[in-house]
Design a protein around this motif. Sequence first.
Motif, PDB file in Angstrom:
ATOM      1  N   CYS A  84       0.835  -1.200   0.000  1.00 47.94           N
ATOM      2  CA  CYS A  84       0.000   0.000   0.000  1.00 47.94           C
ATOM      3  C   CYS A  84       0.871   1.252   0.000  1.00 47.94           C
ATOM      4  CB  CYS A  84      -0.939   0.005   1.213  1.00 47.94           C
ATOM      5  SG  CYS A  84      -0.125   0.466   2.759  1.00 47.94           S
ATOM      6  N   CYS A  85       0.225   2.419  -0.087  1.00 49.20           N
ATOM      7  CA  CYS A  85       0.967   3.681  -0.057  1.00 49.20           C
ATOM      8  C   CYS A  85       0.543   4.525   1.139  1.00 49.20           C
ATOM      9  CB  CYS A  85       0.769   4.448  -1.372  1.00 49.20           C
ATOM     10  SG  CYS A  85      -0.958   4.711  -1.828  1.00 49.20           S
ATOM     11  N   HIS A  86       0.055   3.851   2.199  1.00 47.37           N
ATOM     12  CA  HIS A  86      -0.413   4.519   3.410  1.00 47.37           C
ATOM     13  C   HIS A  86       0.707   4.474   4.445  1.00 47.37           C
ATOM     14  CE1 HIS A  86      -3.029   4.775   7.149  1.00 47.37           C
ATOM     15  NE2 HIS A  86      -3.379   5.845   6.469  1.00 47.37           N
ATOM     16  N   ALA A  87       1.339   5.626   4.696  1.00 51.71           N
ATOM     17  CA  ALA A  87       2.533   5.684   5.529  1.00 51.71           C
ATOM     18  C   ALA A  87       2.356   5.063   6.915  1.00 51.71           C
ATOM     19  CB  ALA A  87       3.019   7.130   5.649  1.00 51.71           C
ATOM     20  N   PRO A  88       1.280   5.389   7.672  1.00 52.40           N
ATOM     21  CA  PRO A  88       1.136   4.786   9.005  1.00 52.40           C
ATOM     22  C   PRO A  88       1.053   3.258   8.967  1.00 52.40           C
ATOM     23  CG  PRO A  88      -0.295   6.700   8.790  1.00 52.40           C
ATOM     24  CD  PRO A  88       0.243   6.413   7.432  1.00 52.40           C
ATOM     25  N   THR A  89       0.416   2.731   7.936  1.00 50.11           N
ATOM     26  CA  THR A  89       0.312   1.280   7.802  1.00 50.11           C
ATOM     27  C   THR A  89       1.683   0.659   7.559  1.00 50.11           C
ATOM     28  OG1 THR A  89      -1.951   1.368   6.961  1.00 50.11           O
ATOM     29  CG2 THR A  89      -0.664  -0.580   6.395  1.00 50.11           C
ATOM     30  N   LEU A  90       2.456   1.267   6.685  1.00 50.75           N
ATOM     31  CA  LEU A  90       3.797   0.755   6.396  1.00 50.75           C
ATOM     32  C   LEU A  90       4.698   0.854   7.619  1.00 50.75           C
ATOM     33  CD1 LEU A  90       4.153   2.302   2.840  1.00 50.75           C
ATOM     34  CD2 LEU A  90       3.938  -0.123   3.380  1.00 50.75           C
ATOM     35  N   HIS A  91       4.484   1.877   8.431  1.00 51.91           N
ATOM     36  CA  HIS A  91       5.266   2.036   9.655  1.00 51.91           C
ATOM     37  C   HIS A  91       4.999   0.868  10.603  1.00 51.91           C
ATOM     38  CE1 HIS A  91       6.574   3.647  13.521  1.00 51.91           C
ATOM     39  NE2 HIS A  91       7.348   4.474  12.835  1.00 51.91           N
ATOM     40  N   VAL A  92       3.749   0.462  10.706  1.00 51.57           N
ATOM     41  CA  VAL A  92       3.394  -0.656  11.575  1.00 51.57           C
ATOM     42  C   VAL A  92       3.963  -1.968  11.025  1.00 51.57           C
ATOM     43  CG1 VAL A  92       1.480  -2.037  12.473  1.00 51.57           C
ATOM     44  CG2 VAL A  92       1.313   0.461  12.450  1.00 51.57           C
ATOM     45  N   LEU A  93       3.821  -2.161   9.714  1.00 49.17           N
ATOM     46  CA  LEU A  93       4.253  -3.414   9.101  1.00 49.17           C
ATOM     47  C   LEU A  93       5.773  -3.579   9.103  1.00 49.17           C
ATOM     48  CD1 LEU A  93       1.816  -3.613   6.055  1.00 49.17           C
ATOM     49  CD2 LEU A  93       1.724  -4.933   8.180  1.00 49.17           C
ATOM     50  N   ALA A  94       6.495  -2.476   9.283  1.00 49.08           N
ATOM     51  CA  ALA A  94       7.956  -2.579   9.350  1.00 49.08           C
ATOM     52  C   ALA A  94       8.387  -3.426  10.544  1.00 49.08           C
ATOM     53  CB  ALA A  94       8.582  -1.193   9.443  1.00 49.08           C
ATOM     54  N   GLY A  95       7.520  -3.582  11.524  1.00 45.39           N
ATOM     55  CA  GLY A  95       7.809  -4.413  12.682  1.00 45.39           C
ATOM     56  C   GLY A  95       7.117  -5.757  12.630  1.00 45.39           C
ATOM     57  N   SER A  96       6.640  -6.155  11.474  1.00 41.87           N
ATOM     58  CA  SER A  96       5.933  -7.435  11.325  1.00 41.87           C
ATOM     59  C   SER A  96       6.852  -8.601  11.690  1.00 41.87           C
ATOM     60  CB  SER A  96       5.452  -7.601   9.876  1.00 41.87           C
ATOM     61  OG  SER A  96       4.983  -8.919   9.652  1.00 41.87           O
ATOM     62  N   PRO A  97       6.304  -9.647  12.282  1.00 42.05           N
ATOM     63  CA  PRO A  97       7.108 -10.837  12.568  1.00 42.05           C
ATOM     64  C   PRO A  97       7.432 -11.637  11.301  1.00 42.05           C
ATOM     65  CG  PRO A  97       4.832 -11.235  13.172  1.00 42.05           C
ATOM     66  CD  PRO A  97       4.921  -9.788  12.807  1.00 42.05           C
ATOM     67  N   PHE A  98       6.745 -11.311  10.201  1.00 37.04           N
ATOM     68  CA  PHE A  98       6.962 -12.034   8.943  1.00 37.04           C
ATOM     69  C   PHE A  98       8.095 -11.392   8.156  1.00 37.04           C
ATOM     70  CE2 PHE A  98       2.462 -12.730   9.951  1.00 37.04           C
ATOM     71  CZ  PHE A  98       2.424 -14.119   9.941  1.00 37.04           C
ATOM     72  N   HIS A  99       9.102 -12.173   7.873  1.00 34.22           N
ATOM     73  CA  HIS A  99      10.262 -11.668   7.146  1.00 34.22           C
ATOM     74  C   HIS A  99       9.872 -11.142   5.767  1.00 34.22           C
ATOM     75  CE1 HIS A  99      13.941 -12.187   4.597  1.00 34.22           C
ATOM     76  NE2 HIS A  99      14.481 -11.594   5.642  1.00 34.22           N
TER      77      HIS A  99
END
Length: 352
Positions: A84-99
């Motif tokens: 996606c291009c939604h900055a807050p969402t990408l910020h959260v997903l940067a800490g995803s447990p999935f490599h």
Amino acid sequence: MNPHLHDDDRQPSATYTIDDLPFLTLAAAAHPRMERMLILLSSQEIAEKEKTAARRLPHELISSRDVPPSLWARETAEMTLARCCHAPTLHVLAGSPFHAVRVAVARNVFTPGAVLAELARSDDGLISNTSAANPGLPLEDLEAAFLLGTVTARHGALLHPGVPQHIVDVAAEDPTWMVRCAAAAHARATPAALARLAVDQDAVVRAAAAGNPALPPHLTPMLAADSDRHVRARLAGNLACPAAAIDRLAHDPDPWVARAVAQAPALTEAAAVLLAADPTPEVRAKLAGNPACPARLLAALAHQRQPVGVRSAVAANPATPPPTVQRLAADRSRTVREAALQNAHSVVAGGE
């Protein structure tokens, strides 16, 4: 990561945000592809995967290929959001447990610069490399990634489209061959840097320098005589390789180099004549498929006494004269006929 459960199309989606993760997870779980994947696994295999996962820490689990089926839907949903291009969402997903999700965030050009800077400091080689190469990484953070980061971050920094010249220059003296290799292949490598890298102790670095279109002509005789065949082959494939070097490499006894010369974009007529008589069919086939091969030699390589692989390469060559293509369209081999007919169709379509 389970590659069968999502399409890696790199297309950003402005529709979903992190708030849609539960919905996307349910949608992924209900998708027919998920059901088909589960069918391929026996109940014992599923139980074993779940049991293994329960004994591991999250980062140990998700960085491996042992993601249990119970998490496949969640991973698929996060992968959807990672494009996606939604900055807050990408910020959260940067800490995803999935490599795989973190890699996708590192690759996404819409990921905020601050997030990319953090990912570029990751101990994970793929994530740091991908983040440093992302055009969205600010130049000040790019400098930090190169000067303070890991080997993979330094390598990735050289792939960044805005990398400053001084970083390219410094990378030519990096202690790690991987970084020097990227510097040797860089479009903005200076003549002085290429001269140094052309005599590098690692053959892979010399090969990268030999293949650089910016290679100074005076370095080609030395590289054409290099002890490593991969270096000589890369030089042959360099569009800027001088004719004298191509002619010299055409006499190289190594078939690997001969094949590289036969398909060289800077192929000379003298080299083509020599290679047209090469005893190795693979070399003649490479020559037959090279658009730089003279038309008279293509006609000779289309002779029925040539192997099917050679004739089919001539038939598919867009530079083959129409009379030769027409003759090959009636060849006794179906493979050759189909290649000739496809080539003739492409010529007609291109002229319309």
